[in-house]
Design an enzyme around this catalytic site. Structure first.
Site, PDB file in Angstrom:
ATOM      1  N   ASP A  14      42.355  27.268   8.680  1.00 37.36           N
ATOM      2  CA  ASP A  14      42.727  26.120   7.877  1.00 37.36           C
ATOM      3  C   ASP A  14      44.171  26.339   7.415  1.00 37.36           C
ATOM      4  OD1 ASP A  14      42.470  23.825   6.151  1.00 37.36           O
ATOM      5  OD2 ASP A  14      42.123  25.219   4.497  1.00 37.36           O
ATOM      6  N   ASP A  16      46.131  24.451   4.186  1.00 39.64           N
ATOM      7  CA  ASP A  16      46.306  24.469   2.734  1.00 39.64           C
ATOM      8  C   ASP A  16      45.265  25.375   2.070  1.00 39.64           C
ATOM      9  OD1 ASP A  16      48.296  22.030   1.958  1.00 39.64           O
ATOM     10  OD2 ASP A  16      47.123  21.550   3.742  1.00 39.64           O
ATOM     11  N   ASP A 190      39.208  27.840   3.059  1.00 39.08           N
ATOM     12  CA  ASP A 190      39.079  28.022   1.616  1.00 39.08           C
ATOM     13  C   ASP A 190      38.272  26.948   0.906  1.00 39.08           C
ATOM     14  OD1 ASP A 190      41.262  26.032   1.990  1.00 39.08           O
ATOM     15  OD2 ASP A 190      41.398  26.186  -0.191  1.00 39.08           O
TER      16      ASP A 190
END
Length: 241
Positions: A14, A16, A190
């Site tokens: 991922d 961000d 996250d």
């Protein structure tokens, strides 16, 4: 935990909150030269079996990762592209998406929230106004959303996206193609939107890493993007000795 040699891995990350720190607004993130160098090293070490899997659009991620050509699954897997090849995407119903645009945009404007129109969906960011979270959820729940779309929760964001677009499907799709095919998948993420990716990687016998705190189906955990970058650097260096 001992990972296989890096040339036998298919790495997915991922963006961000995983490779870069989350910023007050989507455009305020910082992509430094160290990260770009690291991503190029990962790409070389894996035999180009490294891909970004993000909720951002292809155009947006390209603006932040200039001069770094790698496969990207964008819009939570609804779009994907290999360097130098045409963009592909899941089947869409543009008329349905347009029908939601006006109402969601008006709500965001009235509440000073950030409205983001994406090629395959709509995002509303409330990091600067966390007190609006419940009102936003209630508003989205009041819309008559078809089965072809769904609302997902992220960190200080809500997104309307195609139901078939998820990061697990994106990673599974990549794993059927060279140079990923036949390798062991590893995924770093996250947020709640990364859980589909964790579940697929777990089923495939790979390694899943949750970045930060919170409940997760990932089997391993790293503290923050800085630790992700340190982990990847060590993985490259261990396998280059």
């Amino acid at each position: 935990m001992q990972l296989p040699t890096i040339d036998s891995l298919a790495l997915f990350a991922d963006f961000d909150g995983t490779l870069v720190d989350i910023a007050p607004t989507p455009d305020a993130i910082v992509v430094d030269s160290h990260l770009k160098t690291l991503l190029n090293r990962i790409t070389d070490s894996t035999g180009k079996a490294f891909a970004i899997v993000t909720g951002r659009s292809l155009e947006n991620i390209g603006q932040h990762l200039t001069e770094f050509p790698c496969p990207v699954a964008a819009n939570h897997g609804g779009q994907w592209q290999f360097p130098g090849e045409e963009t592909q995407h899941i089947p869409l119903d543009d008329n349905q998406l347009s029908a939601y645009q006006s109402a969601i945009s008006q709500f965001a404007q009235q509440n000073a929230l950030i409205f983001e129109m994406k090629p395959l969906g709509i995002a509303v960011h409330f990091r600067q106004h966390p007190e609006c979270e419940a009102a936003l959820d209630n508003f989205l729940a009041s819309l008559e959303i078809s089965a072809n779309y769904k609302v997902i929760q992220g960190k200080a964001v809500r997104e309307l996206k195609p139901a078939l677009a998820n990061k697990g499907n994106a990673i599974e799709r990549f794993m059927k193609m060279p140079p990923f095919k036949g390798k062991t998948p590893v995924f770093f993420g996250d947020d709640v939107t990364d859980e589909d990716g964790f579940r697929f990687v777990n089923r495939a016998g790979g390694f899943s890493f949750k970045v930060g705190d919170g409940e997760t189906s990932a089997r391993h955990r790293l503290a923050d993007p800085a630790q992700v970058k340190s982990f990847l650097t060590e993985l490259i260096e261990q396998n280059s000795q």
